[in-house]
Design an enzyme around this catalytic site. Structure first.
Site, short mmCIF file in Angstrom:
data_model
loop_
_atom_site.label_atom_id
_atom_site.label_comp_id
_atom_site.label_asym_id
_atom_site.label_seq_id
_atom_site.Cartn_x
_atom_site.Cartn_y
_atom_site.Cartn_z
N ARG A 112 2.86 4.25 4.86
CA ARG A 112 2.77 4.59 6.35
C ARG A 112 3.66 3.72 7.26
O ARG A 112 3.77 2.60 6.85
CB ARG A 112 1.14 4.21 6.56
CG ARG A 112 0.26 5.21 6.24
CD ARG A 112 -1.12 4.75 6.20
NE ARG A 112 -1.47 4.06 7.36
CZ ARG A 112 -2.71 3.71 7.74
NH1 ARG A 112 -3.84 4.08 6.86
NH2 ARG A 112 -3.05 3.19 8.77
N ARG A 136 -1.48 -4.54 14.86
CA ARG A 136 -2.81 -3.95 14.50
C ARG A 136 -3.63 -4.92 14.29
O ARG A 136 -4.98 -4.76 14.71
CB ARG A 136 -2.64 -3.03 13.31
CG ARG A 136 -1.86 -1.72 13.41
CD ARG A 136 -1.31 -1.05 12.12
NE ARG A 136 -2.64 -0.69 11.24
CZ ARG A 136 -2.30 -0.44 10.01
NH1 ARG A 136 -1.18 -0.65 9.29
NH2 ARG A 136 -3.36 -0.12 9.40
N ARG A 146 0.73 -1.15 -0.18
CA ARG A 146 0.27 0.07 0.01
C ARG A 146 0.69 1.41 0.16
O ARG A 146 1.92 1.35 0.81
CB ARG A 146 -0.99 0.15 1.25
CG ARG A 146 -1.72 1.56 1.52
CD ARG A 146 -2.83 1.36 2.18
NE ARG A 146 -2.61 1.16 3.59
CZ ARG A 146 -3.57 0.99 4.50
NH1 ARG A 146 -4.65 0.79 4.28
NH2 ARG A 146 -3.13 0.89 5.97
#
Ligand code: AMP
Length: 218
Positions: A162, A173, A129
């Site tokens: 990120r 997470r 991503r």
């Protein structure tokens, strides 16, 4: 009908991508608490520094801070505009606070979408991503590449990875999600609002699944 949706689902399942596209096609406003918190973190204030550290660890930010951000946005939107709450609520307390807030504002949710994909797919998606440093548009190196490498199609700004998409943070997470957010699936099922979206396929197929449910709601 004015659509007011909640998006649940593990990080990397495609909440943000699907929310961005549905907002464009249906004239909705995306309220991503992750984006709002990153904006706050980038301000370099004392609160910002605290948020940055929490987010880098994969833990959740405290409920009060997050709900205040959402309240501000919902008040700004008013009663006539539809929205997608992307990544909020994430805890039972937030779900309760949202219910109270919506009641106060005289608004009602139409549905809670549970965007689902396997851990294997999630890890592949998060590692590839990239997002625009300016407008936040989401890409994937392989699945949704930009037209020009490293640059946003929409605004031309630099694409970045990120910090919390690094493999060690992704693991924590996912654990935080399973422990704190997954129980909300049952909560919204109990309210008769739950819609499960299979997001394990190609983006076009996932969008088709999401659009089908939106049509049923409209
Ligand atoms: P996201 O962009 O949705 O993946 O969120 C990135 C990070 O922001 C999360 O890992 C949390 O640290 C924080 N965050 C986003 N939304 C919430 C929320 N509703 N409650 C608590 N923390 C949140």
């Amino acid at each position: 009908m004015i659509l007011r949706l909640v998006f649940l689902g593990p990080p990397g399942a495609g909440k943000g991508t699907i929310a961005q596209r549905l907002c464009t096609s249906h004239g909705l406003v995306q309220i991503s608490t992750g984006d709002l918190l990153r904006e706050e973190a980038a301000k370099g204030t004392e609160l910002g520094e605290k948020l940055k550290a929490i987010m880098a660890s994969g833990e959740y930010v405290d409920d009060t801070t997050v709900v205040e951000l959402v309240e501000g946005k919902l008040k700004e939107l008013g009663k006539e505009k539809g929205f997608i709450l992307d990544g909020f609520p994430r805890t039972s307390a937030q779900a309760q606070m949202l219910e109270d807030l919506l009641k106060k504002l005289g608004l009602k949710l139409n549905a809670a979408f549970d965007i689902e994909a396997s851990d294997e797919i999630i890890i592949e998606r998060l590692s590839g991503r990239r997002s625009c440093s300016k407008c936040g548009k989401i890409y994937h190196l392989k699945n949704i590449p930009p037209k020009e490498e490293g640059k946003c199609d929409k605004c031309g700004a630099e694409l970045v990875q990120r910090k919390d998409d690094q493999p060690d943070v992704v693991k924590s997470r996912l654990e935080t999600y399973r422990q704190k957010t997954a129980p909300l699936v049952e909560y919204y099922e109990g309210q008769g609002l739950l819609k499960i979206i299979d997001a394990s396929g190609k983006i076009e197929d996932n969008m088709e699944n999401a659009e089908k449910i939106v049509k049923e709601l409209e």
